[in-house]
Enzyme design. Sequence first.
Site, PDB file in Angstrom:
ATOM      1  N   SER B 146      10.344   8.079  -3.912  1.00 20.56           N
ATOM      2  CA  SER B 146       9.800   7.792  -5.238  1.00 20.56           C
ATOM      3  C   SER B 146      10.916   7.789  -6.286  1.00 20.56           C
ATOM      4  CB  SER B 146       8.691   8.799  -5.561  1.00 20.56           C
ATOM      5  OG  SER B 146       7.932   8.361  -6.667  1.00 20.56           O
ATOM      6  N   ASP B 222      -0.444   2.956  -1.339  1.00 24.97           N
ATOM      7  CA  ASP B 222       0.196   3.865  -2.298  1.00 24.97           C
ATOM      8  C   ASP B 222      -0.574   3.846  -3.624  1.00 24.97           C
ATOM      9  OD1 ASP B 222       2.041   4.956  -4.311  1.00 24.97           O
ATOM     10  OD2 ASP B 222       3.546   4.829  -2.725  1.00 24.97           O
ATOM     11  N   HIS B 254       1.294   7.752  -1.076  1.00 22.28           N
ATOM     12  CA  HIS B 254       2.568   8.186  -1.665  1.00 22.28           C
ATOM     13  C   HIS B 254       2.971   9.598  -1.214  1.00 22.28           C
ATOM     14  CE1 HIS B 254       5.558   7.137  -4.728  1.00 22.28           C
ATOM     15  NE2 HIS B 254       5.522   8.366  -5.186  1.00 22.28           N
TER      16      HIS B 254
END
Lengths: 276, 276
Positions: B146, B222, B254
Amino acid sequence: MKPVSENKAFGGVQGVYTHASNACACDMTFGLFLPEEAQHGPVPVLWYLSGLTCTHENAMVKAGAQSWAAEHGLALVFPDTSPRGEDVADDDAYDLGQGAGFYVNASQKPWAPHFQMWDYVAEELPALIAEHFAVDMTRQSISGHSMGGHGALTLAMGLPGQFRSVSAFAPICHPTASEWGRKQLGAYLGPDESKWTRHDATLMMRETGFDGPILTDTGTGDQFYELLQTHALAEAVAKRPQQAQIRLQPGYDHSYFFVSTFMEDHLAFHADALYA
Amino acid sequence: MKPVSENKAFGGVQGVYTHASNACACDMTFGLFLPEEAQHGPVPVLWYLSGLTCTHENAMVKAGAQSWAAEHGLALVFPDTSPRGEDVADDDAYDLGQGAGFYVNASQKPWAPHFQMWDYVAEELPALIAEHFAVDMTRQSISGHSMGGHGALTLAMGLPGQFRSVSAFAPICHPTASEWGRKQLGAYLGPDESKWTRHDATLMMRETGFDGPILTDTGTGDQFYELLQTHALAEAVAKRPQQAQIRLQPGYDHSYFFVSTFMEDHLAFHADALYA
């Protein structure tokens, strides 16, 4: 039963679910990993019982078990370690009350109304999971860490025929001779020590043993080594003699770094038994 | 530098250390996994940069990387995601300030005195680790998740020759075009967007690319998919064209369940580059 979360993981699904438990008379939460194979039919089940202070979540996120469960096509169940809630009795100590159910049915006040973890793990939760998910309850094995290793060993020996194999990471092996045991068994079951014997893996090994293979790993650097009483179980296994591998791992401690290191071996061990 | 903890894991040691950082002008904490091979000589190093809200600890306990690092004989470094402390500026939002350093050197108030994460990860921490541990700094690769995927990609492209390979899990690919980016780059670097370009993987890919292989995995499920702007990086990679694998993984979200699922692939990918 309500889903709390479902995350795709290793081709399968890591779910978390809550339900109203009859045994514990409160809402209970558990984790369930279903491998990809469960989309096509029932899969064997490995139970993983956690240790003091843990919820369903600790091992689910830190033990690294899903990778190997996916490889072997096994479901993983992560029960909580006790009943929970504001109405549920508790204690300020980390090792009694909520987070410390010890996998027994409490008979004593104030614990008896909710602390029925043996029945919960042995009967209620298996029935619930069998009802809702693609699992093959004729093929179950059980594992656990510390207090959960105690739970795995005592449930496996106390419920003949229910589990094909049992393993444990740093299990409390002889709770009737340990501060991790005497305090809790006394509180939950009362002072009559004859009631404790079926919750002590060493005493059960001396009495009946287990009809299947056993694997335990314990670190020689475990900071709680004296509390585990590994020598007592090792002696009982050898005296019986019981099919078992009692392994002492040089330098490892009591943490999930230790647990995750040997998780691959434990999953392979159980897969051998479940697919035999 | 002081050890906070050292746990044996997968034949090696998972350590946590603190030190007074010059770059960030505060104490900083990092995790370092050294495989067994480090007892006999310097080992290659894989950096793992974490995402928003994380400390050094999240990936260290949840990503399952040590298992594969041990298999390949690689060290793993888990830096923190920002400076920390009561004297360090912060924001009530989860995505700004402490836990959200974005791997840049802040030039703006109130962030500039401590938020120098680019220098910390690019220079100070590598030098510290090289001084104290058996690592081969001529063989480094970098990964992240991320915001940390953003950091890995921008550091790899911004420091030619420092990393042999770069990978990322659900990276923020184009922060100058995302709410995960514009807010933070504006706060840390000021309103002149020309200062932002060397912290945007897509813009850097268009400009210079990376002299080595790239691997990214992003889940099609996600929950932050729109914020990642994966399509922009994919387009830039294909236009260049850059040696890369941009993978979209069906149904994954995610979470660390996603990260841990593909960790084995990422470690093998980096091992190929580091042992080439």
